[in-house]
Design a protein around this motif. Structure first.
Motif, short mmCIF file in Angstrom:
data_model
loop_
_atom_site.label_atom_id
_atom_site.label_comp_id
_atom_site.label_asym_id
_atom_site.label_seq_id
_atom_site.Cartn_x
_atom_site.Cartn_y
_atom_site.Cartn_z
N VAL A 139 5.55 -1.47 2.11
CA VAL A 139 4.44 -0.62 2.23
C VAL A 139 4.59 0.75 2.10
O VAL A 139 3.91 1.49 1.58
N GLY A 140 5.87 1.10 2.42
CA GLY A 140 6.34 2.46 2.17
C GLY A 140 6.28 2.74 0.74
O GLY A 140 5.75 3.99 0.20
N MET A 149 9.21 5.69 7.17
CA MET A 149 9.45 4.50 7.43
C MET A 149 10.00 3.98 6.04
O MET A 149 10.78 2.77 6.27
N PHE A 150 10.03 4.33 5.02
CA PHE A 150 10.76 3.84 3.62
C PHE A 150 12.20 4.16 3.84
O PHE A 150 12.90 3.09 3.56
N MET A 186 9.54 -6.60 -3.86
CA MET A 186 10.35 -7.49 -3.06
C MET A 186 9.83 -7.48 -1.70
O MET A 186 10.30 -8.11 -0.78
N ALA A 187 8.58 -7.00 -1.49
CA ALA A 187 8.03 -7.18 0.20
C ALA A 187 7.99 -8.44 0.56
O ALA A 187 8.49 -8.57 1.76
N GLN A 192 -3.95 1.49 3.95
CA GLN A 192 -4.03 2.80 4.51
C GLN A 192 -2.71 3.41 4.92
O GLN A 192 -2.01 2.80 5.36
N GLU A 193 -2.68 4.91 4.61
CA GLU A 193 -1.59 5.42 5.17
C GLU A 193 -1.48 5.54 6.83
O GLU A 193 -2.39 5.74 7.30
N PRO A 194 -0.26 5.41 7.33
CA PRO A 194 -0.22 6.09 8.71
C PRO A 194 -0.67 7.58 8.73
O PRO A 194 -0.13 8.29 7.74
#
Lengths: 343, 480
Positions: B207-208, B229-230, B373-374, B443-445
């Protein structure tokens, strides 16, 4: 089988505990499912949200008692677990499908991007609640009617549950849960929604009384032993006051609904009816766990299993009840469409 | 096989159980990792007071409520399916596994469910400290739950501490300590815990990476929340992925000791030999007792399995035909798991190098790699479970109770029809859940992120949706 000491007493202790757990489940998840059944009867979408809000923080915990029921039966009365579930294969699985649909609907319905999809999950929530409730009654009804067992294994047909008595029980349980849901909302909501729920509570109370009478007259006709159980000394001491108590509760219920004096009284009257019906059922089938042939002792795991789990239950169940009560306490109070308290 | 074979109740019962448990396991694994991640985020927020941690907490909390709910409902099915599908198994093993499951419910499920409401809806009702406590309790609950269920599963793999009741064939518990702490339990527990953490680390990393790539395309700098988060996910990949390889290796040694036939099936080895090669590829043929089209590395088999070049590894021919697990399944699932594990470690090491070069959040290759790889953690975990469960066949309790002697007296038609309903229901539920999660992840945080809220969920959600739709439309415009 050794019928002395632990092998005699542990199954009795566990039967009482299991009955208690089932009753807790009815108390907690009954109103939860009933609220779902009433969902589509409320056309106002804002009110539907208010209804969901009253249970959103607690429904996971309510459903956990159902999982506990399965796990405890598996560990404590494995023969009953291994007999009841194959015998009631289809109703159990239909109930589980319905519980899945209504469970995810809690999260899904508010997150859909189109009104159409939201409405669809509202249908899933209501339909799932209704089907799950009916199936619980059907399971109970089939069990009371008797399950065909030979050598500790089920040998009946997969459709034994498709009979008048189980289906009537399904209707009765769904009706009772809906009453619990309506009275719960009388307690937890205000104004128009509360007034609507008072009306529903009145109608459903009458239906519930009819159902209680129906099941009570039908049950002793199923097996001679049930009739005997009701009229035998000393059990008759417990049975005789039941009709009187049911009527007394009805008087309190209708007075509370008419005079609008208390928010809580109707809910607790409805629970009282459930308690009386449930005890009546227990008195009928005791000491059988899978009537007509398997007693709690036949169904039991060895004492080493029952004792091991009992130690944990004695410590943990009071703890569970206290933090569950704490969670209800945190989210206490009435909910309305302007409710600011949850921000 | 034909239609008759396909309607074989045993086969259908196994298929149904595998389908439902495979669907279920994804959500607890997700919950275990995510609850721990949320506890860390909230703890960091309380400690540092930085808004970015609260924003991330609320962003991931929304996903957690979905994941947890799906775990509860699919788990409910499991607690009854032992009886509906495996009545004979339940009758014989219930005295041992039932109490373990009972303890799981009492020590974990109630704890999680009891504090989940406060975690999701109660931040402004109970205050920060108590809310943090609730988050930690939920996380602890997921870990306790995992411990009990892995103890049960491990007992089925390496049973001990029981006596068999004459006449009934029931397993009677003799020593609970020995049952709970059976020989494969500690290894399996560590392996699964790390797997759950990796599942979530790679989802968070993916996601990051997605938002880093999007920001780059849109030509603006990534937000702090995305970078944080990444970076956290890449730390997890760098540290946990190599640890997981070690954990997997020790579990392999344990399996070799207690279930050598399973190892032989996983490796596609037919003859017991020392100085054994490791097969990179091959197609095991159970009927002709050989593995075709072998691609092998000399000596590696002995080295990996026994940590010695001339160690002796087992072959399937050491065991009677009716005690061999289907090698053509576990041979491949095992290799997919290992390959994904290696790739995860490569990604972790690569991220370390970039971090050292101060290019962690700007390297496009890493971001694309992380995005692809998520789902790797979940795929590896499912392959691992298939390997260990199919590798236990043809037994439910290894060496003692056969799968064929575990079934329920239920007609094939009933199982087939419910299986179809399961597939339909789970498809609807899974597809809806995944699409809601993905839409959320797209959506972005943002600063002042709102978590799930018991107050008017519909209005809050639809307002958010409207805002994010507008934002998304704007961004799509920019993209094109």
């Amino acid at each position: 089988m050794d019928m002395t000491g632990a092998a005699y007493w542990l199954p009795i202790v566990w039967a009482v505990l299991a009955a208690m757990a089932i009753f807790i489940y009815i108390v907690l998840d009954g109103f939860d499912l009933g609220l779902g059944i009433l969902f589509l009867a409320e056309p106002n979408k804002t009110y539907r949200n208010v209804m969901v809000q009253t249970i959103a923080p607690v429904w996971d915990g309510n459903e956990t008692w159902m999982i506990f029921g399965g796990a405890a039966l598996y560990g404590v009365f494995p023969n009953a677990y291994a007999t009841i579930l194959p015998a009631l294969y289809l109703p159990v699985l239909i109930m589980l499908f319905a519980l899945i649909m209504r469970g995810v609907a809690f999260e899904f319905r508010s997150r859909m991007h189109t009104q159409r999809m939201r409405d669809l999950w509202d249908v899933g929530f209501c339909g799932g609640s209704l089907v799950a409730s009916v199936m619980q009654g059907v399971i109970l009804g089939t069990l009371v009617s008797g399950i065909h067992v030979e050598n500790n294994a089920f040998v009946g047909s997969g459709f034994d549950w498709l009979a008048p008595f189980p289906l009537f029980c399904g209707l009765a349980v769904a009706c009772g849960y809906t009453l619990l849901g309506a009275t719960w909302l009388v307690w937890r909501t205000e104004n128009t929604l509360q007034d609507t729920m008072r009306k529903w509570s009145g109608i459903l109370s009458i239906a519930m009384l009819v159902m209680i009478a129906g099941v009570s007259l039908w049950t002793p006709a199923l097996h001679a032993t049930y009739m005997q159980n009701w009229t035998d000394w000393p059990r008759i001491l417990f049975v005789a006051p039941v009709p009187v108590a049911v009527i007394a509760l009805a008087v309190v219920m209708f007075m509370a609904l008419r005079r609008k004096v208390s928010r809580r009284i109707p809910f607790f009257c409805a629970l009282g009816w459930f308690f009386l019906s449930f005890s009546g059922l227990g008195i009928s089938i005791w000491p059988y766990i899978v009537p007509p042939g398997m007693t709690i002792w036949d169904a039991s795991a060895p004492p080493s299993s029952q004792a091991f789990l009992l130690v944990g239950a004695a410590v943990l169940i009071p703890l569970i009840l206290s933090y569950t009560a704490f969670a209800y306490h945190v989210f206490r109070g009435t909910v309305n469409e302007h409710s600011e308290s949850y921000h | 096989m034909g239609l008759v074979g396909a309607l074989d109740p045993l086969f259908l019962a196994r298929l149904q159980f595998a389908f439902t448990v495979g669907f279920h396991i994804v959500f607890p694994a997700f919950s275990i990792g995510l609850a721990a991640f949320l506890a860390v985020l909230e703890g960091l927020w309380l400690k540092t007071g930085r808004q970015v941690y609260l924003d991330l907490f609320r962003y991931w909390l929304r996903a957690f409520s979905i994941v947890f709910g799906m775990g509860v409902v699919s788990g409910l099915v499991m607690s009854y399916e032992f009886g509906t599908n495996w009545a004979q198994f339940s009758q014989k093993v219930g005295p041992i596994l039932g109490p373990l499951l009972g303890y799981e419910v009492m020590t974990a499920f109630f704890l999680e469910a009891g504090f989940l409401g406060i975690m999701l809806f109660g931040m402004n009702k109970v205050g920060r400290k108590l809310h943090f406590f609730a988050t930690c309790v939920v996380s602890l609950g997921t870990l306790i739950s995992m411990s009990w269920i892995l103890s049960s599963n491990s007992w089925m793999q390496t049973p001990q501490g029981y006596a068999i009741e004459p006449g009934t064939g029931r397993f009677i518990p003799a020593d609970w300590w020995a049952i709970v702490f059976n020989p494969s339990f500690p290894f399996r527990l560590v392996h699964m815990a790390l797997a759950a953490f990796l599942c979530v680390a790679f989802v968070v990393g993916g996601v990051g990476a997605w938002h880093l790539l999007r920001a780059r395309r849109a030509g603006h700098a990534p937000t702090e929340a995305v970078k944080v988060m990444f970076s956290m996910a890449m730390w997890m990949a760098a540290i946990v992925a190599p640890l997981q390889i070690l954990a997997g290796d020790t579990q392999g040694l344990n399996t070799l000791k207690y279930q050598p036939a399973k190892i032989a099936a996983m490796e596609g080895d037919w003859d017991s030999q020392s100085r054994a090669p490791e097969l990179l590829f091959g197609i095991p043929d159970m009927e002709h007792e050989t593995t075709r089209y072998k691609v092998e590395i000399p000596l590696m088999g002995s080295l990996i399995l026994t940590h010695s070049l001339d160690g002796k590894v087992p072959g399937l021919k050491d065991y009677p035909k009716d005690q061999r697990a289907p090698s053509y399944v576990v041979f491949f699932t095992f290799r997919i798991m290992v390959a994904l594990g290696m790739l995860m470690a490569v990604l972790g090491v690569y991220s370390l190098w970039l971090r050292w070069r101060k290019r962690l959040c700007s390297d496009v290759l890493l971001q694309r790699f992380a995005l692809v790889m998520a789902p790797a953690g979940f795929i590896a975990m499912l392959c691992g479970w298939v390997t260990t469960e199919v590798g236990r066949q043809p037994f439910t309790v290894y060496g003692l109770l056969r799968t064929a002697d575990s079934a329920s007296p239920v007609a094939g038609g009933s199982i087939a029809s419910t299986l179809i309903v399961f597939v339909i229901v789970y498809f609807i539920v899974f597809a809806s859940g995944i699409s809601i999660l993905l839409r959320g992840f797209a959506q972005e945080p943002h600063v002042g992120e709102v978590g799930p809220d018991a107050h008017d969920p519909q209005r809050a959600a639809s307002m958010q949706a409207a805002v994010s739709n507008t934002a998304a439309a704007g961004e799509t415009g920019k993209d094109s």
